[in-house]
Write a protein that holds these residues in place. Structure first.
Motif, PDB file in Angstrom:
ATOM      1  N   SER A  51       0.780  -1.152  -0.066  1.00  0.00           N
ATOM      2  CA  SER A  51      -0.278   0.109   0.375  1.00  0.00           C
ATOM      3  C   SER A  51       0.549   1.608  -0.084  1.00  0.00           C
ATOM      4  O   SER A  51       0.554   2.412  -0.834  1.00  0.00           O
TER       5      SER A  51
ATOM      6  N   THR B 238       4.250   1.442  -0.896  1.00  0.00           N
ATOM      7  CA  THR B 238       5.145   1.043  -1.751  1.00  0.00           C
ATOM      8  C   THR B 238       4.278   2.262  -2.984  1.00  0.00           C
ATOM      9  O   THR B 238       4.091   2.206  -4.094  1.00  0.00           O
ATOM     10  N   GLN B 239       3.230   1.089  -3.144  1.00  0.00           N
ATOM     11  CA  GLN B 239       2.441   0.893  -4.840  1.00  0.00           C
ATOM     12  C   GLN B 239       1.797   2.085  -4.963  1.00  0.00           C
ATOM     13  O   GLN B 239       1.405   2.831  -5.777  1.00  0.00           O
ATOM     14  N   LEU B 240       0.718   2.360  -4.009  1.00  0.00           N
ATOM     15  CA  LEU B 240      -0.375   3.177  -3.821  1.00  0.00           C
ATOM     16  C   LEU B 240       0.086   4.632  -3.070  1.00  0.00           C
ATOM     17  O   LEU B 240      -0.344   5.639  -3.623  1.00  0.00           O
ATOM     18  N   LEU B 241       0.683   4.883  -2.621  1.00  0.00           N
ATOM     19  CA  LEU B 241       1.230   6.254  -1.794  1.00  0.00           C
ATOM     20  C   LEU B 241       2.149   6.624  -2.852  1.00  0.00           C
ATOM     21  O   LEU B 241       2.750   7.730  -1.798  1.00  0.00           O
ATOM     22  N   ASP B 242       3.446   5.656  -2.930  1.00  0.00           N
ATOM     23  CA  ASP B 242       4.935   5.978  -3.449  1.00  0.00           C
ATOM     24  C   ASP B 242       6.117   6.191  -2.788  1.00  0.00           C
ATOM     25  O   ASP B 242       5.885   7.108  -2.173  1.00  0.00           O
ATOM     26  N   ILE B 243       5.521   5.824  -1.427  1.00  0.00           N
ATOM     27  CA  ILE B 243       6.336   6.277  -0.104  1.00  0.00           C
ATOM     28  C   ILE B 243       7.497   4.754  -0.281  1.00  0.00           C
ATOM     29  O   ILE B 243       6.858   3.933  -0.511  1.00  0.00           O
ATOM     30  N   ARG B 244       8.780   5.069   0.167  1.00  0.00           N
ATOM     31  CA  ARG B 244       9.405   4.104   0.324  1.00  0.00           C
ATOM     32  C   ARG B 244      10.094   3.805   1.090  1.00  0.00           C
ATOM     33  O   ARG B 244       9.981   4.469   2.348  1.00  0.00           O
TER      34      ARG B 244
END
Length: 146
Positions: free
Chosen positions: A130, A132-138
């Motif tokens: 969620s 990494t893919q949806l929120l683009d948080i590493r």
């Protein structure tokens, strides 16, 4: 109402939740409460946080039925958190989190290892994906090719 560990935790969580809620309202400025607005997520988290605090505050006291090693649970949880932080980067968020969830459940008295694993693994990987893919948080991938 007797003072017990969960009630103390509930009181601390409630005070912190209210302070975080006030901070979220102040820092978000004049933003609306729309889902894509700057206030929605922080306020939703603080509402859920405060709800959890109320559950701790209002639950019946279980002081007499606590196991003898319960007094060491906070110390063991701090140790588990330290291990989690140390493993987070080399092992990765998903594996370290799943291990921490299982370990924390065991420390807090769970004796159903299969259930703990069946909850911890999808939860840890779901949170990882969620973010990494949806929120683009590493988050640290670690040893897994995620």
């Amino acid at each position: 109402m007797t003072v017990s560990g969960p009630r103390v935790v509930g009181a601390v969580l409630l005070v912190c939740g209210l302070l975080l809620g006030l901070t979220a309202v102040r820092e978000a400025g004049d933003g609306s409460l729309a889902v894509d607005g700057p206030r929605f997520a922080p306020l939703m988290v603080t509402v859920l946080w405060s709800g959890l605090a109320l559950v701790y505050l209002l639950q019946p006291s279980t002081v007499d039925s606590e196991p003898a090693n319960h007094k060491w649970a906070p110390v063991m949880l701090v140790g588990a958190l330290v291990a989690y932080v140390l493993l987070l980067e080399p092992v990765g968020f998903a594996l370290a989190s799943a291990a921490f969830f299982v370990g924390a459940a065991r420390i807090l008295g769970s004796r159903q290892l299969l259930r703990d694993v069946l909850v911890a693994v999808p939860l840890a990987f779901g949170v990882y994906l969620s973010f990494t893919q949806l929120l683009d948080i590493r988050l640290p991938a670690g040893v897994l090719p995620l």
